[in-house]
Design a protein around this motif. Structure first.
Motif, PDB file in Angstrom:
ATOM      1  N   UNK A   2       0.819  -1.205   0.000  1.00 11.50           N
ATOM      2  CA  UNK A   2       0.000   0.000   0.000  1.00 11.50           C
ATOM      3  C   UNK A   2       0.859   1.264   0.000  1.00 11.50           C
ATOM      4  N   UNK A   3       2.021   1.220   0.666  1.00  7.90           N
ATOM      5  CA  UNK A   3       2.914   2.382   0.661  1.00  7.90           C
ATOM      6  C   UNK A   3       3.485   2.633  -0.733  1.00  7.90           C
ATOM      7  N   UNK A   4       3.927   1.569  -1.394  1.00 10.17           N
ATOM      8  CA  UNK A   4       4.478   1.723  -2.746  1.00 10.17           C
ATOM      9  C   UNK A   4       3.391   2.185  -3.716  1.00 10.17           C
ATOM     10  N   UNK A   5       2.176   1.675  -3.560  1.00 10.82           N
ATOM     11  CA  UNK A   5       1.068   2.112  -4.414  1.00 10.82           C
ATOM     12  C   UNK A   5       0.781   3.593  -4.232  1.00 10.82           C
ATOM     13  N   UNK A   6       0.796   4.063  -2.990  1.00 13.87           N
ATOM     14  CA  UNK A   6       0.528   5.479  -2.739  1.00 13.87           C
ATOM     15  C   UNK A   6       1.618   6.361  -3.343  1.00 13.87           C
ATOM     16  N   UNK A   7       2.860   5.973  -3.195  1.00 17.89           N
ATOM     17  CA  UNK A   7       3.961   6.759  -3.760  1.00 17.89           C
ATOM     18  C   UNK A   7       3.928   6.712  -5.284  1.00 17.89           C
ATOM     19  N   UNK A   8       3.591   5.566  -5.857  1.00 17.99           N
ATOM     20  CA  UNK A   8       3.538   5.451  -7.324  1.00 17.99           C
ATOM     21  C   UNK A   8       2.469   6.365  -7.906  1.00 17.99           C
ATOM     22  N   UNK A   9       1.394   6.578  -7.174  1.00 14.98           N
ATOM     23  CA  UNK A   9       0.355   7.500  -7.665  1.00 14.98           C
ATOM     24  C   UNK A   9       0.790   8.949  -7.560  1.00 14.98           C
ATOM     25  N   UNK A  10       1.474   9.302  -6.465  1.00 17.24           N
ATOM     26  CA  UNK A  10       1.859  10.691  -6.244  1.00 17.24           C
ATOM     27  C   UNK A  10       3.128  11.080  -6.999  1.00 17.24           C
ATOM     28  N   UNK A  11       4.148  10.230  -6.938  1.00 18.94           N
ATOM     29  CA  UNK A  11       5.429  10.515  -7.574  1.00 18.94           C
ATOM     30  C   UNK A  11       5.898   9.287  -8.355  1.00 18.94           C
ATOM     31  N   UNK A  12       5.377   9.094  -9.557  1.00 16.74           N
ATOM     32  CA  UNK A  12       5.742   7.892 -10.311  1.00 16.74           C
ATOM     33  C   UNK A  12       7.243   7.737 -10.541  1.00 16.74           C
ATOM     34  N   UNK A  13       7.946   8.826 -10.674  1.00 19.81           N
ATOM     35  CA  UNK A  13       9.382   8.750 -10.927  1.00 19.81           C
ATOM     36  C   UNK A  13      10.157   8.211  -9.729  1.00 19.81           C
ATOM     37  N   UNK A  14       9.619   8.378  -8.540  1.00 18.23           N
ATOM     38  CA  UNK A  14      10.302   7.932  -7.329  1.00 18.23           C
ATOM     39  C   UNK A  14       9.835   6.556  -6.861  1.00 18.23           C
ATOM     40  N   UNK A  15       8.930   5.943  -7.610  1.00 20.22           N
ATOM     41  CA  UNK A  15       8.324   4.706  -7.111  1.00 20.22           C
ATOM     42  C   UNK A  15       9.308   3.544  -7.049  1.00 20.22           C
TER      43      UNK A  15
END
Length: 144
Positions: free
Chosen positions: A58-71
């Motif tokens: 869930x943490x990686x999913x949230x970051x991938x939505x907000x900052x795809x480049x940093x996922x």
């Protein structure tokens, strides 16, 4: 929701549910085969596996939505954190003395392995069969 839309949290929730069902079945099997300490070990292992996997996914999913480049970077850091948390949980269980009598080590490890395998298999299956459009047709229709 159209058939071409997918929601990753739904995939992750279904993976967590499948791992939970597998863990519950293992707890019942452990209780029938080896008794209360085995059931406790399977329960602790199942909960630990689901908690660690759920946090990471869930943490990686949230970051991938907000900052795809940093996922990708965040996913690697999260994986490292998951390994550290799992290790710390084993150290804490070992130092508490629970692994000596009340929690069976074998069933604990088996439940973690089962939870990891079921979570990964279900998430992989749902992610690879999801219908994700390769381009957006709504903007082309609106432009005309």
């Amino acid at each position: 929701m159209k058939t071409t839309e997918t929601r990753l949290p739904g995939v992750l929730a279904r993976a967590a549910l499948a791992a939970g069902v597998a863990g519950a079945a293992l707890v019942i099997l452990a209780a029938l085969v080896s008794g209360a300490s085995a059931a406790a070990g399977a329960a602790v292992g199942g909960v630990l596996a689901i908690a660690v996997f759920a946090f990471g996914a869930f943490a990686v999913d949230a970051v991938a939505r907000l900052l795809p480049a940093a996922s990708l970077l965040f996913a690697m850091l999260t994986y490292t954190l998951q390994v550290v948390v799992m290790g710390l949980a084993f150290v804490a269980l070992n130092r508490s003395g629970l692994l000596d009598s009340e929690v069976d080590r074998g069933w604990l490890g088996g439940a973690i392995i089962l939870g990891a395998l079921v979570w990964t298999a279900v998430q992989l299956r749902l992610a690879t069969t999801a219908r994700i459009p390769i381009y957006d047709t709504t903007s082309e229709v609106d432009a005309r």
